[in-house]
Write a protein that holds these residues in place. Sequence first.
Motif, PDB file in Angstrom:
ATOM      1  N   GLY A  59       0.725  -1.343   0.239  1.00 17.13           N
ATOM      2  CA  GLY A  59       0.080   0.169  -0.138  1.00 17.13           C
ATOM      3  C   GLY A  59       0.684   1.162   0.051  1.00 17.13           C
ATOM      4  N   VAL A  60       2.003   1.179  -0.741  1.00 16.26           N
ATOM      5  CA  VAL A  60       2.900   2.226  -0.872  1.00 16.26           C
ATOM      6  C   VAL A  60       2.943   3.077  -1.883  1.00 16.26           C
ATOM      7  CG1 VAL A  60       5.311   2.822  -0.300  1.00 16.26           C
ATOM      8  CG2 VAL A  60       4.182   1.096   0.913  1.00 16.26           C
ATOM      9  N   PRO A  61       2.998   4.304  -2.100  1.00 14.46           N
ATOM     10  CA  PRO A  61       2.914   4.897  -3.563  1.00 14.46           C
ATOM     11  C   PRO A  61       4.409   4.512  -4.065  1.00 14.46           C
ATOM     12  CG  PRO A  61       2.259   6.630  -1.802  1.00 14.46           C
ATOM     13  CD  PRO A  61       3.026   5.292  -0.934  1.00 14.46           C
ATOM     14  N   PHE A  62       4.113   4.307  -5.501  1.00  8.75           N
ATOM     15  CA  PHE A  62       5.287   3.930  -6.167  1.00  8.75           C
ATOM     16  C   PHE A  62       5.144   4.513  -7.778  1.00  8.75           C
ATOM     17  CE2 PHE A  62       7.333   1.276  -9.482  1.00  8.75           C
ATOM     18  CZ  PHE A  62       8.899   0.963  -9.121  1.00  8.75           C
ATOM     19  N   LEU A  63       6.486   4.986  -8.240  1.00 10.16           N
ATOM     20  CA  LEU A  63       6.295   5.882  -9.489  1.00 10.16           C
ATOM     21  C   LEU A  63       7.355   5.146 -10.448  1.00 10.16           C
ATOM     22  CD1 LEU A  63       5.998   9.647  -8.845  1.00 10.16           C
ATOM     23  CD2 LEU A  63       4.210   8.072  -9.238  1.00 10.16           C
ATOM     24  N   HIS A  64       6.966   4.828 -11.511  1.00 11.37           N
ATOM     25  CA  HIS A  64       7.770   4.127 -12.556  1.00 11.37           C
ATOM     26  C   HIS A  64       7.833   5.092 -13.755  1.00 11.37           C
ATOM     27  CE1 HIS A  64       8.916   1.630 -16.233  1.00 11.37           C
ATOM     28  NE2 HIS A  64       9.407   0.725 -15.252  1.00 11.37           N
ATOM     29  N   MET A  65       9.115   5.851 -13.815  1.00  4.90           N
ATOM     30  CA  MET A  65       9.615   7.021 -14.675  1.00  4.90           C
ATOM     31  C   MET A  65      10.482   6.662 -15.686  1.00  4.90           C
ATOM     32  SD  MET A  65       7.570   9.295 -13.454  1.00  4.90           S
ATOM     33  CE  MET A  65       7.964  10.555 -14.121  1.00  4.90           C
ATOM     34  N   GLU A  66      10.212   6.554 -16.875  1.00  8.20           N
ATOM     35  CA  GLU A  66      10.919   6.585 -18.183  1.00  8.20           C
ATOM     36  C   GLU A  66      11.066   7.856 -18.711  1.00  8.20           C
ATOM     37  OE1 GLU A  66      12.086   3.468 -19.578  1.00  8.20           O
ATOM     38  OE2 GLU A  66      10.764   2.073 -18.642  1.00  8.20           O
ATOM     39  N   PHE A  67      12.707   7.991 -19.174  1.00  8.26           N
ATOM     40  CA  PHE A  67      13.186   9.299 -19.759  1.00  8.26           C
ATOM     41  C   PHE A  67      13.624   8.995 -21.015  1.00  8.26           C
ATOM     42  CE2 PHE A  67      12.619  10.378 -15.335  1.00  8.26           C
ATOM     43  CZ  PHE A  67      12.149  11.684 -15.430  1.00  8.26           C
ATOM     44  N   SER A  68      13.345   9.662 -22.240  1.00 12.08           N
ATOM     45  CA  SER A  68      13.957   9.666 -23.231  1.00 12.08           C
ATOM     46  C   SER A  68      15.472   9.800 -23.417  1.00 12.08           C
ATOM     47  CB  SER A  68      13.312  10.642 -24.405  1.00 12.08           C
ATOM     48  OG  SER A  68      13.778  11.920 -24.324  1.00 12.08           O
ATOM     49  N   ARG A  69      16.033   9.149 -24.139  1.00 14.30           N
ATOM     50  CA  ARG A  69      17.742   9.385 -24.640  1.00 14.30           C
ATOM     51  C   ARG A  69      18.171  10.961 -24.747  1.00 14.30           C
ATOM     52  NH1 ARG A  69      22.111   5.837 -25.485  1.00 14.30           N
ATOM     53  NH2 ARG A  69      23.819   7.097 -25.226  1.00 14.30           N
ATOM     54  N   THR A  70      17.266  11.512 -25.345  1.00 15.70           N
ATOM     55  CA  THR A  70      17.497  12.978 -25.588  1.00 15.70           C
ATOM     56  C   THR A  70      17.600  13.674 -24.389  1.00 15.70           C
ATOM     57  OG1 THR A  70      16.526  13.051 -27.900  1.00 15.70           O
ATOM     58  CG2 THR A  70      16.640  15.019 -26.606  1.00 15.70           C
ATOM     59  N   VAL A  71      16.563  13.552 -23.518  1.00 19.79           N
ATOM     60  CA  VAL A  71      16.612  13.993 -22.078  1.00 19.79           C
ATOM     61  C   VAL A  71      17.707  13.492 -21.177  1.00 19.79           C
ATOM     62  CG1 VAL A  71      15.427  14.191 -19.921  1.00 19.79           C
ATOM     63  CG2 VAL A  71      14.078  14.314 -21.931  1.00 19.79           C
ATOM     64  N   ARG A  72      18.083  12.284 -21.355  1.00 19.57           N
ATOM     65  CA  ARG A  72      19.313  11.715 -20.348  1.00 19.57           C
ATOM     66  C   ARG A  72      20.736  12.249 -20.874  1.00 19.57           C
ATOM     67  NH1 ARG A  72      19.273   6.470 -21.305  1.00 19.57           N
ATOM     68  NH2 ARG A  72      17.395   6.383 -22.821  1.00 19.57           N
ATOM     69  N   ASP A  73      20.612  12.657 -22.269  1.00 18.70           N
ATOM     70  CA  ASP A  73      21.855  13.384 -22.635  1.00 18.70           C
ATOM     71  C   ASP A  73      22.056  14.639 -22.456  1.00 18.70           C
ATOM     72  OD1 ASP A  73      22.847  10.649 -23.656  1.00 18.70           O
ATOM     73  OD2 ASP A  73      22.088  11.161 -25.780  1.00 18.70           O
ATOM     74  N   ASP A  74      21.222  15.488 -21.774  1.00 21.51           N
ATOM     75  CA  ASP A  74      21.144  16.897 -21.692  1.00 21.51           C
ATOM     76  C   ASP A  74      21.240  16.949 -20.008  1.00 21.51           C
ATOM     77  OD1 ASP A  74      20.472  19.512 -21.158  1.00 21.51           O
ATOM     78  OD2 ASP A  74      19.485  19.580 -22.967  1.00 21.51           O
ATOM     79  N   ALA A  75      22.377  17.381 -19.584  1.00 19.43           N
ATOM     80  CA  ALA A  75      22.571  17.684 -18.362  1.00 19.43           C
ATOM     81  C   ALA A  75      21.486  18.663 -17.728  1.00 19.43           C
ATOM     82  CB  ALA A  75      24.077  18.134 -18.048  1.00 19.43           C
ATOM     83  N   SER A  76      21.338  19.536 -18.238  1.00 20.67           N
ATOM     84  CA  SER A  76      20.560  20.573 -17.897  1.00 20.67           C
ATOM     85  C   SER A  76      19.035  20.333 -17.703  1.00 20.67           C
ATOM     86  CB  SER A  76      20.441  21.940 -18.795  1.00 20.67           C
ATOM     87  OG  SER A  76      19.394  22.918 -18.420  1.00 20.67           O
ATOM     88  N   ARG A  77      18.759  19.309 -18.578  1.00 20.29           N
ATOM     89  CA  ARG A  77      17.243  18.670 -18.794  1.00 20.29           C
ATOM     90  C   ARG A  77      17.120  17.672 -17.512  1.00 20.29           C
ATOM     91  NH1 ARG A  77      14.527  17.472 -24.079  1.00 20.29           N
ATOM     92  NH2 ARG A  77      12.572  17.964 -23.160  1.00 20.29           N
ATOM     93  N   VAL A  78      18.133  17.006 -17.515  1.00 18.12           N
ATOM     94  CA  VAL A  78      18.287  16.103 -16.334  1.00 18.12           C
ATOM     95  C   VAL A  78      18.249  16.755 -14.764  1.00 18.12           C
ATOM     96  CG1 VAL A  78      19.886  14.318 -14.792  1.00 18.12           C
ATOM     97  CG2 VAL A  78      19.714  14.203 -17.509  1.00 18.12           C
ATOM     98  N   ARG A  79      18.813  17.808 -14.574  1.00 19.90           N
ATOM     99  CA  ARG A  79      18.570  18.314 -13.362  1.00 19.90           C
ATOM    100  C   ARG A  79      17.371  19.038 -13.382  1.00 19.90           C
ATOM    101  NH1 ARG A  79      18.286  23.604 -12.701  1.00 19.90           N
ATOM    102  NH2 ARG A  79      19.164  23.972 -14.885  1.00 19.90           N
ATOM    103  N   ARG A  80      16.797  19.695 -13.994  1.00 18.00           N
ATOM    104  CA  ARG A  80      15.341  20.102 -14.041  1.00 18.00           C
ATOM    105  C   ARG A  80      14.349  18.985 -13.569  1.00 18.00           C
ATOM    106  NH1 ARG A  80      15.597  22.441 -19.600  1.00 18.00           N
ATOM    107  NH2 ARG A  80      13.254  22.061 -19.376  1.00 18.00           N
ATOM    108  N   ALA A  81      14.535  17.968 -14.376  1.00 18.38           N
ATOM    109  CA  ALA A  81      13.649  16.773 -14.155  1.00 18.38           C
ATOM    110  C   ALA A  81      13.783  16.396 -12.760  1.00 18.38           C
ATOM    111  CB  ALA A  81      13.926  15.540 -15.222  1.00 18.38           C
ATOM    112  N   ALA A  82      14.852  16.053 -12.419  1.00 15.80           N
ATOM    113  CA  ALA A  82      15.392  15.375 -11.118  1.00 15.80           C
ATOM    114  C   ALA A  82      14.714  16.391  -9.786  1.00 15.80           C
ATOM    115  CB  ALA A  82      16.754  15.337 -10.799  1.00 15.80           C
TER     116      ALA A  82
END
Length: 265
Positions: free
Chosen positions: A233-256
């Motif tokens: 009964g615990v909240p759980f999120l499964h989050m998938e990010f595109s390769r374009t996002v993961r290759d962009d340090a600024s977008r990774v920071r904002r997403a995190a």
Amino acid sequence: MDLARRITDFTHDTVARSDYLPPLRAQRRTAAEAVGLFLDGRRTEAGRRLDGIDFGISTFTDTVTGRRFAEISDRAAEGHRGWGRIYIDLSATTRWSVQVPHPVADSGSEQLGIGVLRARRGGVLVMAGAHRNADRKGRADVAHRRDTVFDAVCDELAARHLPGLQVHGFADSTEPGYDVIASLGSADKGLPTARRTATALRHEGFAVCRAWARRCALEGRGNVQGREAEDQGVPFLHMEFSRTVRDDASRVRRAAEAMAASLPS
């Protein structure tokens, strides 16, 4: 010590080349129970338990945040067993976890995990120790196995009712037009958190496929940590990010930062 450099070096130097040796049930249980003892403040006892599986605990100050962290890691055979690491924020009571099951395989996913851990106090980062394909029988794919140290630790955290956030990566061609696939896996307790997270990401300019509202690829319904969270009964999120996002340090920071801000406390 720079937390990000510590973890990045681990993924590049160890995870990418590691073999995988399936742990025994008693070893998995020992690792999980030791993490629980540590979270309960029984750190000496936790250290003694970890000694039995040749794991150890070290602490350090992250030079970027100025916060203290504990690292639980393999002392002798890290590149042979591939059981992973756990990082615990010591600056606040533990309230949530971020999970990285496929470092290297989902390139850059560890940076999302690091970003979330840094962006909000009170977190635990659970990271796999080998590439998901390190074992030819598929036993190193910790998001789909119940017999791993990774899963045992995540089960311990779920039993303590700590919300879980698991980060993955997908190829841009898998879900064209979207930067993020947000889902609850097989759980449903995390819907309010998922909605907050999707909204926060959209405000940061990310195109989000919301699996509770429409059909998305990679919804994570077979994810075993999500199934355990549902059972607890615990909240759980499964989050998938595109390769374009993961290759962009600024977008990774904002997403995190957006994900961290949306986590329940």
